[in-house]
Design an enzyme around this catalytic site. Structure first.
Site, PDB file in Angstrom:
ATOM      1  N   ASP A   1       5.983  -0.436  10.207  1.00 36.79           N
ATOM      2  CA  ASP A   1       6.238  -0.977  11.539  1.00 36.79           C
ATOM      3  C   ASP A   1       5.603  -0.082  12.591  1.00 36.79           C
ATOM      4  OD1 ASP A   1       7.111  -1.941  13.922  1.00 36.79           O
ATOM      5  OD2 ASP A   1       9.249  -1.739  13.514  1.00 36.79           O
TER       6      ASP A   1
ATOM      7  N   HIS B   1      11.798 -11.475  11.371  1.00 37.18           N
ATOM      8  CA  HIS B   1      12.869 -10.468  11.368  1.00 37.18           C
ATOM      9  C   HIS B   1      14.016 -10.945  12.243  1.00 37.18           C
ATOM     10  CE1 HIS B   1      11.022  -6.617   9.705  1.00 37.18           C
ATOM     11  NE2 HIS B   1      10.130  -7.561   9.478  1.00 37.18           N
ATOM     12  N   GLY B   2      15.141 -10.267  12.123  1.00 35.39           N
ATOM     13  CA  GLY B   2      16.263 -10.538  13.037  1.00 35.39           C
ATOM     14  C   GLY B   2      16.704 -11.981  12.975  1.00 35.39           C
TER      15      GLY B   2
ATOM     16  N   ASP C   1      11.968  -1.809   4.417  1.00 32.31           N
ATOM     17  CA  ASP C   1      12.075  -2.504   5.706  1.00 32.31           C
ATOM     18  C   ASP C   1      11.832  -1.489   6.832  1.00 32.31           C
ATOM     19  OD1 ASP C   1      12.687  -4.599   7.455  1.00 32.31           O
ATOM     20  OD2 ASP C   1      14.846  -4.180   7.414  1.00 32.31           O
TER      21      ASP C   1
ATOM     22  N   SER D   1      19.366 -13.471  11.329  1.00 29.46           N
ATOM     23  CA  SER D   1      20.727 -13.813  10.915  1.00 29.46           C
ATOM     24  C   SER D   1      21.258 -14.946  11.793  1.00 29.46           C
ATOM     25  CB  SER D   1      21.663 -12.602  11.036  1.00 29.46           C
ATOM     26  OG  SER D   1      21.497 -11.738   9.921  1.00 29.46           O
TER      27      SER D   1
ATOM     28  N   HIS E   1      16.862  -8.256  16.657  1.00 34.19           N
ATOM     29  CA  HIS E   1      17.713  -7.534  15.707  1.00 34.19           C
ATOM     30  C   HIS E   1      19.153  -7.463  16.204  1.00 34.19           C
ATOM     31  CE1 HIS E   1      13.772  -5.569  14.373  1.00 34.19           C
ATOM     32  NE2 HIS E   1      14.231  -6.199  13.311  1.00 34.19           N
ATOM     33  N   GLY E   2      20.074  -7.369  15.261  1.00 30.24           N
ATOM     34  CA  GLY E   2      21.475  -7.153  15.614  1.00 30.24           C
ATOM     35  C   GLY E   2      22.277  -8.435  15.725  1.00 30.24           C
TER      36      GLY E   2
HETATM   37 ZN   LIG Z   1      13.388  -6.015  11.383  1.00 27.18          ZN
END
Ligand SMILES: [Zn+2]
Length: 315
Positions: A104, A216-217, A82, A219, A180-181
Site C-alpha cells: 500500500d 477495501h473497506g 493486507d 463491510s 475503512h472501519g
Molecule cells: Zn484496506
C-alpha cells in the site's frame, strides 16, 4: 488442494461475475469460522493478515493454522498480506509462505508509489507470489491505516491504467467511496460505479483484459449485529456500512476481491458480549469463543451466498 495465489481465483471470478471474499484473520477461531463457511459453500477464499495481525499472532503461527485449514478442508486458499507498508514486510511474508501480498503506497505521491510498488512486484514475482497495490485514498481507520475524510481521494481512471502498465501489479485496490472501519457514511451510502466502469474500459482499450479490481473497506456493518453489541453493554453509535446491493453490483463488475474485516470484529464482539451477559457464571473460554466462531461462520456464509456470490467457485 494447496495454498494458492489469487490468479486462477480472479480469472474465474471475473468471468463468472462474482467476487472472492478476503477476510482478515487474527486467531484460530476466526480462521476456522471463515473456512467452515467457505467449505459449506464450496467456495475459494482469501485469508488476509494486516501488519498489526502479524505482530499480534506471528507469521509462523498464522501460516501453520492456515495450512491446517487447507489440509482440513481441501479448499483453494490464498494467504495474503493486507496493507503491507514496505518491501521488508512483504519479504517477511513471502519467506513465510504467503501466496499474495499487498503493497500500500497510496500515501506516497504518484511517482513514488509506482517506484515502490514496482520494487515489490519484481521481488514477489521472482518468488511466484502475486501483488495487489492501491491507487487513490480510502477514508477511515483500520489497524495501522488512517486517513481523514478530507484527504480521501477517488482513483483517477487514466492514472489507474498508467499505474498498472508501469508496475505490472496483478490487481488494483481502488477508491470509489468505500472506507475503512465501522463508520463508512454520514448520509446516504454512495459508490462511484461510473468510475469503476471507466477504469475497466480504459484497461480493456489498452489490451489489458479482465483485470481484477479490489474493494477495501467493504463491510456491510449489519445493524442487527451492532444492536446486539449495544444490547449487551456495547456503545457503538452510528456505525454504517456498504449496502449489500452495492457490493453485489460491484462483484458483478470488475471487482474480484472484496475485503471484510469490520463485520468479523462486530460479530465476534456481539457474540462474546451476549455470552458474558447471559452466562455470568461461566468462565470456560471455549464457551464464548465457540459462540463467536459460530456467529462469524454464519455471517461469512451469508456473505458468500447473498453478497459476493462465490458459492461453488471451487468447481
Ligand atoms: Zn484496506
Amino acid at each position: 488442494m494447496a495454498l494458492v495465489t489469487t490468479t486462477k481465483m480472479f480469472e474465474k471470478a471475473f468471468a463468472g461475475g462474482y467476487a472472492i471474499g478476503a477476510f482478515n484473520i487474527n486467531n484460530m477461531e476466526i480462521i476456522q469460522a471463515v473456512v467452515e463457511a467457505a467449505q459449506k459453500q464450496n467456495s475459494a477464499v482469501i485469508l488476509q493478515v494486516s501488519k498489526s495481525a502479524l505482530t499480534y499472532a506471528h507469521p509462523k503461527y498464522l501460516r501453520a493454522m492456515v495450512e491446517a485449514a487447507v489440509a482440513e478442508t481441501g479448499l483453494d486458499i490464498a494467504l495474503h498480506l493486507d496493507h503491507g507498508p514496505d518491501l521488508e514486510t512483504c519479504k517477511l511474508c513471502i519467506e513465510n509462505g504467503f501466496t499474495s501480498v499487498m503493497f500500500d503506497g497510496s500515501h506516497y505521491d504518484y511517482e513514488e508509489n509506482i517506484v515502490k510498488t514496482k520494487e515489490v512486484v519484481d521481488y514477489a514475482h521472482a518468488h511466484g507470489v502475486v501483488v495487489e497495490a492501491e491507487l487513490g485514498k480510502l477514508a477511515g481507520i483500520e489497524d495501522d491505516v488512517q486517513v481523514d475524510a478530507a484527504n480521501a481521494t477517488f482513483t483517477d481512471p487514466d492514472q489507474a491504467l498508467d499505474f498498472v502498465q508501469r508496475t505490472g501489479v496483478d490487481s488494483l485496490a481502488i477508491a470509489i467511496g468505500t472506507s475503512h472501519g465501522a463508520y463508512k457514511f454520514k448520509g446516504e451510502a454512495k459508490l462511484d460505479f461510473d468510475r469503476l466502469e471507466s477504469i475497466t474500459s480504459k484497461l480493456e482499450a489498452a489490451g489489458i483484459h479482465n483485470y481484477p479490481i479490489v474493494l477495501h473497506g467493504a463491510s456491510a456493518v449489519d445493524q442487527n449485529c451492532v444492536a446486539m453489541c449495544n444490547e449487551f453493554g456495547g456503545e457503538i453509535a452510528g456505525a454504517k456500512g456498504i449496502p449489500t446491493e452495492m457490493l453485489r453490483k460491484a462483484s458483478s463488475m470488475a471487482v474480484c476481491k472484496i475485503n471484510m474485516d469490520t463485520d468479523i470484529r462486530l460479530a465476534m464482539t456481539a457474540a462474546i458480549r451476549k455470552s458474558f451477559a447471559e452466562k455470568p457464571a461461566a468462565f470456560d473460554p471455549r464457551g464464548y469463543l465457540g459462540d463467536a466462531r459460530k456467529m462469524i461462520a454464519d455471517m461469512i456464509e451469508s456473505k458468500i451466498t447473498d453478497v459476493i456470490g462465490s458459492t461453488d467457485s471451487m468447481k
